[in-house]
Design an enzyme around this catalytic site. Structure first.
Site, PDB file in Angstrom:
ATOM      1  N   GLY A  25      -0.215   8.782   4.645  1.00 51.54           N
ATOM      2  CA  GLY A  25       0.265   9.149   5.981  1.00 51.54           C
ATOM      3  C   GLY A  25       1.240  10.317   5.926  1.00 51.54           C
TER       4      GLY A  25
ATOM      5  N   SER B 248       0.845  -1.198   0.000  1.00 46.92           N
ATOM      6  CA  SER B 248       0.000   0.000   0.000  1.00 46.92           C
ATOM      7  C   SER B 248       0.879   1.247   0.000  1.00 46.92           C
ATOM      8  CB  SER B 248      -0.945  -0.015   1.202  1.00 46.92           C
ATOM      9  OG  SER B 248      -1.948  -0.982   0.996  1.00 46.92           O
TER      10      SER B 248
ATOM     11  N   MET C 186       0.126   3.972  -1.135  1.00 48.39           N
ATOM     12  CA  MET C 186      -0.663   5.140  -0.737  1.00 48.39           C
ATOM     13  C   MET C 186      -1.071   5.132   0.731  1.00 48.39           C
ATOM     14  SD  MET C 186      -0.525   7.540  -2.761  1.00 48.39           S
ATOM     15  CE  MET C 186      -1.488   8.615  -1.712  1.00 48.39           C
ATOM     16  N   ASP C 187      -0.897   4.029   1.449  1.00 49.98           N
ATOM     17  CA  ASP C 187      -1.063   4.110   2.901  1.00 49.98           C
ATOM     18  C   ASP C 187       0.149   4.827   3.487  1.00 49.98           C
ATOM     19  OD1 ASP C 187      -3.466   2.890   2.776  1.00 49.98           O
ATOM     20  OD2 ASP C 187      -2.933   1.134   3.947  1.00 49.98           O
ATOM     21  N   HIS C 188       1.337   4.442   3.026  1.00 52.25           N
ATOM     22  CA  HIS C 188       2.524   5.194   3.442  1.00 52.25           C
ATOM     23  C   HIS C 188       2.369   6.674   3.084  1.00 52.25           C
ATOM     24  CE1 HIS C 188       5.556   2.363   4.842  1.00 52.25           C
ATOM     25  NE2 HIS C 188       5.236   1.531   3.882  1.00 52.25           N
TER      26      HIS C 188
END
Lengths: 411, 410
Positions: free
Chosen positions: A180, A173, A175-177
């Site tokens: 954030g 992910s 885009m999770d990193h």
């Protein structure tokens, strides 16, 4: 503690990576981050709490390796927001906080009675940063996402792949990193704004907006020149269009699933590569200019791979770098974590102490500050680990009061 | 007034940090971009306006330098270096990605510059860190992502195919995100303490901590994840998540149905579409819908009933997708409460009604061309700190006179 952000307190409802990663940055620079979790569901809204990897055979909401990685240095308390007393305590914490951060689906915090209007009533200069896939406004704002869905919607998945194949996408992910990172930026931009003006604000962060903003040249090629990325021959994402380079790719090396990346920025790089390979075909006229190498990229890639595939990837890397050609082995986790002197020298894998897991290494921060560097020493909080500490230290409650809250199921 | 109004950033033009400068400039910082005589090499990067090259026609340049002012200074010349020192005296932040020993050799590294500006924040981006000789090696976005970890996890189930680098110079972008995070952190600290500092950003390290489970699975359990098509790399093979829809486009089903409510929605949809007759496994969807309480996910693959229910969930989605286009599949799934996404190309996302409604399309004037163009918009919607592209990217040397004149009178 003298951290760069030690004067700030965050009331933190974040979870998974897209939210927790943001407050991890803040905590590693000394901000007091208080994670608030639901005692009834044992904090399992954050699915990483009980998920693999694990250090040993022990399982449960305090043992998740990913959760520990993303929540270092934070305090953890439990509050049952179904109870009036739980809500009252939350109000007291918010009143003493600079920031309220969350990455629930749209509307969750509001349903608990803590929408932005309420937050402002409690603390007029509060900074409220919400983070969800599609944001709180717009036609898809009621839709649900995970990192891979954000990447699909925003073009990131599409632009990772080979022609005429399904997308390869991202094997994690991204885009999770990155969501954030943008959430942490938004929090700090708002703090800077408040330092100057005294006013707080709401930031509606949509991970899909942040993701779409990572495609600048492709989008301008569309809006200015009308050229779409969905066209024959695209994507071919190991190659390079902006600017054009050839050769530019990932080539098989000796061994099982071993690869090396090579990119030639100029004719000089190409000549240095050709000199190192020292093969007769290097003089092939098809490869003499960039334009002609671009035209014959498939043939070029084939002959380069014929050279690399019998060689060790690190040997190819070493020889090409010595010749001045950008090259890097595709490193496996163990190679870049345990055998790469540059990550060790950077102190990139700090060892933390977690109250139950014990001693374990985590991701550090890829930066070094000369005066107020980050510090990651404490693991993620176990469920409710700091409830008493926060209720007595921050709110001045007595042991009796806290005991009563516990017996009433408030904490 | 916005978040960074009044903050002056000096940026030494370099493709590796251009995006960091843009992120600061679009939030109101006064970013002064310094180019050498002849201009930065990325002015020659494709794509170009109408596909015709020219130093002010690169759309790559247009994108990465919005809201900045541009001046030409030759740091190799002592006279120009004096101007540079004066500029630093007026600045809050120096952002650079120069070869790691260059500024010291020119006598304008952090230790010297603090004489001009004691509370300077100097953010230096290098491949491996300022004290690492490997930072002297040549590198590109591709090689940085290969060495730093992301590429090991990305690609296809077929390992006869090479790992795949996602598009858009995301390796550079990741380093820029950390350069911005560092700048904001250092500014907040300076505003409280009055002290500036030197910040060393490693592009290689930035990739290393942006790989999600690949790093922490090794750190925690000494296991290595393996790449898979369109889904998370994992220590063991997992089921596919991409589905080809009736129009040939793909959707990503992410986490497949796993709650009774989701199985109920899916079962209803299958019936509405009249697909239940040819799909005997629909009975498992019904069982999933009537399941008592949440599923024990660790039993998928070992408990026969739970395994059959989950397999039917995936198969049900494939059956539906075979009859509808990707957009309808996406909306239908979302309405049924399933987090599914359509795999858009960047331009399809840009034109999508959701992003349009959120104001992601912004117009930027190009007065020299007498035209305006649509640009990508804000990464965050901030209520009071206005994000804006305040001007198109600078032409070569466009603000040299303006900036140096103002400096002389300061």
């Amino acid at each position: 503690m003298g951290g760069a952000l030690s004067s700030f307190r965050i009331c933190d409802f974040t979870g998974q990576l897209a939210g927790a990663g943001a407050t991890k940055w803040l905590a590693s620079f000394g901000a007091e981050v208080i994670r608030i979790e639901d005692p009834v569901r044992q904090g399992r809204w954050d699915i990483l709490r009980g998920m693999s990897p694990f250090v040993d055979e022990r399982r449960g909401v305090d043992m998740g390796g990913g959760f520990n990685n993303h929540n270092t240095g934070k305090l953890g308390i439990t509050l049952n927001l179904r109870t009036a007393r739980g809500k009252e305590i939350l109000r007291e914490i918010i009143a003493r906080s600079d920031v309220v951060a969350e990455n629930f689906a749209k509307g969750v915090l509001e349903r608990w009675g803590f929408g932005y209007a309420t937050l402002k009533q409690i603390k007029p200069d509060i900074i409220y940063v919400s983070n969800c896939g599609f944001g709180h406004f717009g036609p898809y704002s009621d839709f649900k996402t995970w990192g891979p869905i954000v990447q699909a919607m925003s073009g990131l998945t599409f632009t990772s792949g080979l022609p005429d194949k399904e997308p390869a996408g991202w094997g994690y992910s991204y885009m999770d990193h990155t969501g954030g990172y943008y959430m942490a930026m938004a929090i700090m931009l708002s703090l800077l704004h408040r330092q100057r003006t005294g006013e707080g604000q709401w930031v509606d962060l949509a991970c899909t907006d942040a993701a779409l903003s990572l495609h600048g040249p492709a989008l301008l090629d569309w809006t200015v020149n009308g050229r779409p990325m969905r066209r024959p021959g695209q994507p071919h994402s190991n190659r390079n269009e902006w600017p054009w380079m050839a050769p530019h790719g990932i080539y098989r090396c000796a061994g099982d699933d071993e690869w090396v990346s090579i990119s030639c920025r100029s004719d000089t790089d190409w000549q240095a590569l050709a000199g190192t390979m020292n093969a007769r075909w290097c003089d092939d006229l098809r490869f003499s200019t960039l334009a002609s190498r671009l035209e014959h990229q498939d043939a070029l890639d084939e002959v380069i791979e014929a050279w690399t595939r019998t060689r060790d990837k690190f040997d190819v890397q070493r020889r090409l770098l010595a010749a001045g050609v950008p090259a890097a082995a595709v490193q496996k986790p163990q190679e870049r974590i345990d055998q790469d002197p540059t990550t060790a020298a950077f102190g990139l894998w700090p060892r933390v102490h977690h109250s139950k897991i014990g001693s374990v290494r985590v991701d550090g921060q890829p930066v070094r500050f000369s005066k107020t560097n980050w510090e990651i020493t404490r693991g993620a909080p176990c469920l409710s680990e700091h409830t008493e500490e926060v209720l007595s230290g921050l709110l001045g409650m007595t042991a009796d009061e806290i005991g009563e809250l516990r017996s009433e199921g408030v904490i | 007034m916005t978040a960074l109004t009044g903050v002056r950033v000096i940026e030494l033009a370099n493709e590796r940090i251009a995006f960091a400068g843009k992120l600061l400039a679009d939030m109101g910082a006064d970013v002064i971009l310094i180019e050498p005589p002849g201009g930065d090499p990325s002015r020659s990067y494709t794509p170009f306006l109408e596909d015709r090259p020219g130093e002010d026609r690169s759309l790559y340049w247009w994108h990465y330098h919005t809201s900045k002012r541009g001046i030409v200074i030759d740091l190799e010349e002592e006279g120009d270096r004096a101007q540079f020192r004066r500029l630093i005296g007026s600045a809050d932040v120096l952002l650079e990605a120069e070869p790691r020993t260059r500024l010291a050799a020119l006598g304008i590294d952090y230790d010297q510059l603090t004489a001009c500006r004691p509370d300077l924040i100097h953010v230096a981006v290098t491949t491996f860190g300022r004290d690492q000789v490997r930072s002297d090696d040549p590198a590109t976005d591709l090689t940085i992502m290969a060495g730093g970890g992301p590429l090991w996890s990305c690609g296809y189930d077929d390992h006869g195919l090479a790992p795949i680098r996602g598009g858009g110079n995301q390796g550079y972008n990741t380093a820029c995100h950390f350069a911005v995070l560092s700048t904001l952190t250092a500014l907040l600290h300076r505003n409280v303490s009055g002290e500036g500092q030197f910040v060393d950003v490693s592009m290689h390290a930035a990739q290393n901590v942006t790989t999600e489970a690949a790093s922490y699975t090794w750190l925690v359990a000494k296991q290595s994840v393996q790449r898979q098509t369109g889904r998370h790399a994992a220590t063991g093979a997992t089921g596919p998540t991409q589905i080809r829809c009736a129009d040939g486009r793909y959707a990503n089903t992410g986490v497949p149905p796993r709650s009774p409510a989701e199985f109920a929605s899916l079962h209803r949809w299958i019936q509405e579409m009249g697909l239940a007759e040819d799909f005997p496994e629909a009975v498992f969807l019904e069982m999933g819908a009537n399941w008592d309480g949440p599923f024990d996910l660790s039993q998928v693959g070992s408990d026969d009933t739970i395994t059959a229910i989950f397999a039917a969930g995936r198969e049900g989605l494939i059956r539906i997708a075979a009859h509808v286009g990707a957009q309808d599949f996406f909306r239908g799934c979302q309405r049924a409460g399933l987090p599914v996404g359509v795999i858009n190309s960047p331009e399809e996302a840009y034109e999508d009604q959701h992003f349009v409604a959120r104001g992601f399309q912004v117009e930027v004037e190009h007065p020299e061309l007498g035209r305006s163009f649509r640009y990508p918009g804000a990464p965050y919607a901030m209520e009071r700190s206005k994000w804006a592209i305040t001007r198109r990217a600078p032409q070569l040397g466009e603000h040299t006179e303006e900036v140096l004149k103002a400096l002389a009178s300061e």
